[in-house]
Design an enzyme around this catalytic site. Structure first.
Site, PDB file in Angstrom:
ATOM      1  N   GLN A 154      21.795  -9.998 -34.148  1.00 52.54           N
ATOM      2  CA  GLN A 154      22.953 -11.194 -34.274  1.00 52.54           C
ATOM      3  C   GLN A 154      24.459 -10.610 -33.667  1.00 52.54           C
ATOM      4  OE1 GLN A 154      24.481 -12.087 -38.149  1.00 52.54           O
ATOM      5  NE2 GLN A 154      24.480 -14.162 -37.774  1.00 52.54           N
ATOM      6  N   GLY A 155      24.865 -11.247 -32.586  1.00 55.07           N
ATOM      7  CA  GLY A 155      26.126 -10.757 -32.229  1.00 55.07           C
ATOM      8  C   GLY A 155      27.281 -11.826 -32.483  1.00 55.07           C
ATOM      9  N   TYR A 156      27.652 -11.797 -33.533  1.00 50.07           N
ATOM     10  CA  TYR A 156      28.797 -12.784 -34.082  1.00 50.07           C
ATOM     11  C   TYR A 156      30.240 -11.924 -34.257  1.00 50.07           C
ATOM     12  CZ  TYR A 156      25.539 -16.666 -35.415  1.00 50.07           C
ATOM     13  OH  TYR A 156      24.544 -17.871 -35.410  1.00 50.07           O
ATOM     14  N   SER A 157      29.977 -11.147 -35.296  1.00 48.82           N
ATOM     15  CA  SER A 157      31.173 -10.390 -35.654  1.00 48.82           C
ATOM     16  C   SER A 157      32.199  -9.820 -34.537  1.00 48.82           C
ATOM     17  CB  SER A 157      31.236  -9.405 -36.700  1.00 48.82           C
ATOM     18  OG  SER A 157      30.544 -10.352 -37.941  1.00 48.82           O
ATOM     19  N   GLU A 206      20.610 -17.549 -42.526  1.00 46.21           N
ATOM     20  CA  GLU A 206      20.775 -16.235 -42.968  1.00 46.21           C
ATOM     21  C   GLU A 206      21.118 -15.918 -44.585  1.00 46.21           C
ATOM     22  OE1 GLU A 206      23.974 -13.984 -40.989  1.00 46.21           O
ATOM     23  OE2 GLU A 206      23.507 -12.294 -41.754  1.00 46.21           O
TER      24      GLU A 206
HETATM   25  C1  LIG Z   1      25.474  -4.920 -44.172  1.00 44.50           C
HETATM   26  C2  LIG Z   1      26.283  -5.751 -43.134  1.00 44.50           C
HETATM   27  C3  LIG Z   1      25.571  -6.136 -41.974  1.00 44.50           C
HETATM   28  C4  LIG Z   1      26.222  -7.156 -41.079  1.00 44.50           C
HETATM   29  N1  LIG Z   1      25.459  -7.492 -39.783  1.00 44.50           N
HETATM   30  C5  LIG Z   1      25.947  -7.954 -39.106  1.00 44.50           C
HETATM   31  C6  LIG Z   1      25.317  -8.729 -37.891  1.00 44.50           C
HETATM   32  O1  LIG Z   1      24.020  -8.349 -37.711  1.00 44.50           O
HETATM   33  N2  LIG Z   1      25.852  -9.290 -37.049  1.00 44.50           N
HETATM   34  C7  LIG Z   1      27.171  -9.636 -37.160  1.00 44.50           C
HETATM   35  O2  LIG Z   1      27.506 -10.382 -36.303  1.00 44.50           O
HETATM   36  N3  LIG Z   1      27.919  -9.298 -38.340  1.00 44.50           N
HETATM   37  C8  LIG Z   1      27.229  -8.527 -39.112  1.00 44.50           C
HETATM   38  N4  LIG Z   1      27.823  -8.117 -40.167  1.00 44.50           N
HETATM   39  C9  LIG Z   1      29.387  -8.575 -40.535  1.00 44.50           C
HETATM   40  C10 LIG Z   1      29.639  -9.615 -41.474  1.00 44.50           C
HETATM   41  O3  LIG Z   1      29.411 -10.758 -41.171  1.00 44.50           O
HETATM   42  C11 LIG Z   1      31.238  -9.451 -41.665  1.00 44.50           C
HETATM   43  O4  LIG Z   1      31.395  -8.096 -42.076  1.00 44.50           O
HETATM   44  C12 LIG Z   1      31.735 -10.462 -42.651  1.00 44.50           C
HETATM   45  O5  LIG Z   1      31.607 -11.610 -42.172  1.00 44.50           O
HETATM   46  C13 LIG Z   1      33.143 -10.241 -43.222  1.00 44.50           C
HETATM   47  O6  LIG Z   1      34.110 -10.024 -42.205  1.00 44.50           O
HETATM   48  P1  LIG Z   1      34.901  -8.835 -42.224  1.00 44.50           P
HETATM   49  O7  LIG Z   1      34.087  -7.470 -42.038  1.00 44.50           O
HETATM   50  O8  LIG Z   1      35.797  -8.872 -40.920  1.00 44.50           O
HETATM   51  O9  LIG Z   1      35.866  -8.963 -43.337  1.00 44.50           O
HETATM   52  P2  LIG Z   1      37.127  -9.947 -43.352  1.00 44.50           P
HETATM   53  O10 LIG Z   1      36.938 -10.974 -42.847  1.00 44.50           O
HETATM   54  O11 LIG Z   1      38.344  -8.997 -42.847  1.00 44.50           O
HETATM   55  O12 LIG Z   1      37.431  -9.807 -44.914  1.00 44.50           O
HETATM   56  C14 LIG Z   1      38.022  -8.973 -45.880  1.00 44.50           C
HETATM   57  C15 LIG Z   1      38.124  -9.372 -47.331  1.00 44.50           C
HETATM   58  O13 LIG Z   1      38.934 -10.570 -47.159  1.00 44.50           O
HETATM   59  C16 LIG Z   1      38.345 -11.639 -47.989  1.00 44.50           C
HETATM   60  N5  LIG Z   1      38.678 -13.170 -47.379  1.00 44.50           N
HETATM   61  C17 LIG Z   1      38.719 -13.171 -45.884  1.00 44.50           C
HETATM   62  N6  LIG Z   1      39.015 -14.587 -45.586  1.00 44.50           N
HETATM   63  C18 LIG Z   1      39.363 -14.918 -46.789  1.00 44.50           C
HETATM   64  C19 LIG Z   1      39.362 -16.455 -47.411  1.00 44.50           C
HETATM   65  N7  LIG Z   1      39.675 -17.232 -46.304  1.00 44.50           N
HETATM   66  N8  LIG Z   1      39.372 -16.664 -48.798  1.00 44.50           N
HETATM   67  C20 LIG Z   1      39.307 -15.621 -49.472  1.00 44.50           C
HETATM   68  N9  LIG Z   1      38.947 -14.274 -49.005  1.00 44.50           N
HETATM   69  C21 LIG Z   1      38.893 -14.026 -47.948  1.00 44.50           C
HETATM   70  C22 LIG Z   1      36.760 -11.348 -47.868  1.00 44.50           C
HETATM   71  O14 LIG Z   1      36.027 -11.919 -48.826  1.00 44.50           O
HETATM   72  C23 LIG Z   1      36.765  -9.851 -47.975  1.00 44.50           C
HETATM   73  O15 LIG Z   1      36.757  -9.430 -49.157  1.00 44.50           O
HETATM   74  C24 LIG Z   1      27.240  -7.486 -41.260  1.00 44.50           C
HETATM   75  C25 LIG Z   1      28.133  -6.740 -42.098  1.00 44.50           C
HETATM   76  C26 LIG Z   1      27.455  -6.090 -43.079  1.00 44.50           C
HETATM   77  C27 LIG Z   1      28.419  -5.547 -44.236  1.00 44.50           C
END
Ligand SMILES: Cc1cc2nc3c(=O)[nH]c(=O)nc-3n(C[C@H](O)[C@H](O)[C@H](O)COP(=O)(O)OP(=O)(O)OC[C@H]3O[C@@H](n4cnc5c(N)ncnc54)[C@H](O)[C@@H]3O)c2cc1C
Length: 402
Positions: free
Chosen positions: A124-127, A242
């Site tokens: 999954q290529g989202y992040s 998911e």
């Molecule tokens: C084990 C694992 C597998 C993953 N696999 C995939 C994958 O296959 N494909 C993919 O695309 N992505 C993947 N991800 C990425 C995942 O979707 C993101 O890590 C997640 O959406 C959080 O984004 P971020 O890491 O940029 O954190 P950030 O968005 O920077 O968040 C940091 C902190 O701020 C808080 N925060 C942010 N915005 C708000 C808000 N509006 N209100 C309250 N709190 C907030 C969050 O809760 C978090 O605690 C994976 C992540 C992990 C840990």
């Protein structure tokens, strides 16, 4: 209230259990690579009507009438037998339902059946580095040139990108449009020239996720799911599946049963830990949460089977949020029970295991994974926001400009 299963369901459970005695495979089949064995056994489960019950036969499913109790029995028995049933991979659990809902007929025919069987694998290529919770800020560009999309940019945290055959991902196709409106959902061959995959090492020691770099990567124009610029809506469908997957009570059931065994096998003050009142208290609380998670799972199945979209959102978010919290709680207690042995670093194999099963390293690794899983698929705070806004009707969170 009588929560016992009726005779019909008791008989059904016995039938499933008997079928599951065929796993692991024996004889010549046991010599096949594990992946091939899993595909074979999954196919048998499809023929019997146990696996992929909600997928049409035409696309490789077993197309059964929705029955929440049968569904639950099957999941429980498959989990108990550690047998390959409905796959938890990103392709079968996330992309295949999305294609069923929003894909073209050609996409369904080409991808769904081999994806369900495990012959085509997906990531999954989202992040992206600047787009996690605020996913719509993603910057990886896809430009339509003739009959191909040309992709440039950088994805991160892409689980299993190093093993996957294809990626389903979000790409910015309309850079001038408001940020949610300028995104399209594309399917990309991971062997295409211009893709570079760099593994990221996790604290468990395993490298399950990666960075993926795109340098003029080409994918055919027809590999778009949904309309151009409407990828955001398509991605909501995938994320829904998911989150459902991440709170899976069967995984929790195995973890909980392992925890009970650990409490029997370890000691506190010279007696089995399970006899210690404070441990029993914590176990009882965990069991309470675990049971409510199972019943929430049944509510989710019921709402899904009846296509009651409005009733799906609360149990789904609850499963993800409380499922991941519970997993942290289970593993924390396990580390307490293991005392000094919890300091043993997991091996690489233990770091990429399934549910914990006895060895200290698998518990340590799962403790670490439990934290990561609270972030994957949308961090816990984001789930709380969604529950507040969409299920409880509370005022909306402050948003960054669109
Ligand atoms: C084990 C694992 C597998 C993953 N696999 C995939 C994958 O296959 N494909 C993919 O695309 N992505 C993947 N991800 C990425 C995942 O979707 C993101 O890590 C997640 O959406 C959080 O984004 P971020 O890491 O940029 O954190 P950030 O968005 O920077 O968040 C940091 C902190 O701020 C808080 N925060 C942010 N915005 C708000 C808000 N509006 N209100 C309250 N709190 C907030 C969050 O809760 C978090 O605690 C994976 C992540 C992990 C840990």
């Amino acid at each position: 209230m009588n929560l016992e299963y009726s005779e019909e369901y008791v008989a059904f459970r016995a039938e499933v259990r008997e079928f599951l005695q065929g796993w692991p495979l024996t004889g010549d089949e046991a010599q096949l690579p594990v992946h091939e064995q899993e595909i074979r056994f999954r196919r048998r489960g499809i023929e019997r009507g146990y696996v992929y019950r909600n997928f049409p036969r035409a696309y490789g499913g077993s197309e059964q009438t929705p029955d929440v109790l049968r569904e639950r029995i099957i999941r429980e028995e498959y989990a108990e037998a550690s047998a390959p049933g409905d796959s938890a991979g990103q392709g079968p659990s996330m992309l295949a339902p999305t294609l069923l809902e929003l894909g073209t007929e050609a996409q369904r025919e080409r991808f769904i059946a081999p994806t369900l069987a495990g012959e085509i694998s997906w990531c999954q290529g989202y992040s992206e580095p600047g787009a996690g919770s605020d996913l719509a800020s993603l910057q990886t560009r896809a430009e339509l040139q003739g009959d191909e999309w040309v992709i440039n940019g950088h994805k991160i945290w892409t689980t299993t990108a190093h093993e996957a055959d294809f990626m389903f991902g979000l790409f910015r196709t309309e850079p001038q449009a408001p940020k949610h409106a300028g995104i399209s959902y594309l399917l990309v061959d991971m062997k295409a020239p211009g893709i570079e995959i760099r593994p990221l090492r996790e604290m468990t020691g395993a490298s399950m996720f990666n960075e993926v770099f795109f340098d003029n990567v080409r994918t055919p124009a027809e590999n778009i799911v949904g309309k151009r610029g409407e990828g955001w809506q398509v991605s909501r469908a995938t994320l829904k599946h998911e989150r459902n997957l991440i709170g899976d009570p069967n995984f929790m059931r195995r973890a909980y049963l392992s925890l009970l065994q650990l409490a029997r096998d370890t000691t506190r003050n010279g007696r089995p830990a399970i006899e210690d009142p404070s441990i029993r208290q914590e176990l009882a609380q965990i069991e309470g949460f675990f049971m409510s998670l199972e019943y929430t799972g049944a509510r989710l199945l019921t709402a899904t089977a009846r296509n009651e979209e409005a009733k799906v959102i609360l149990p789904m978010m609850t499963m993800k949020l409380y499922g991941t919290d519970l997993r942290q709680r289970i593993t924390r207690l396990a580390l307490d029970l293991l005392e000094n042995r919890s300091l043993i670093a997991p091996t690489e194999e233990e770091g990429s295991h399934g549910a914990p099963e006895g060895r200290p390293g698998t518990w340590t690794a799962d403790y670490m994974s439990a934290i990561a899983i609270s972030i994957a698929g949308g961090a816990s705070n984001i789930q709380r926001n969604i529950i507040g806004e969409r299920a409880l009707g509370l005022p909306r969170d402050l948003r960054t400009p669109k």
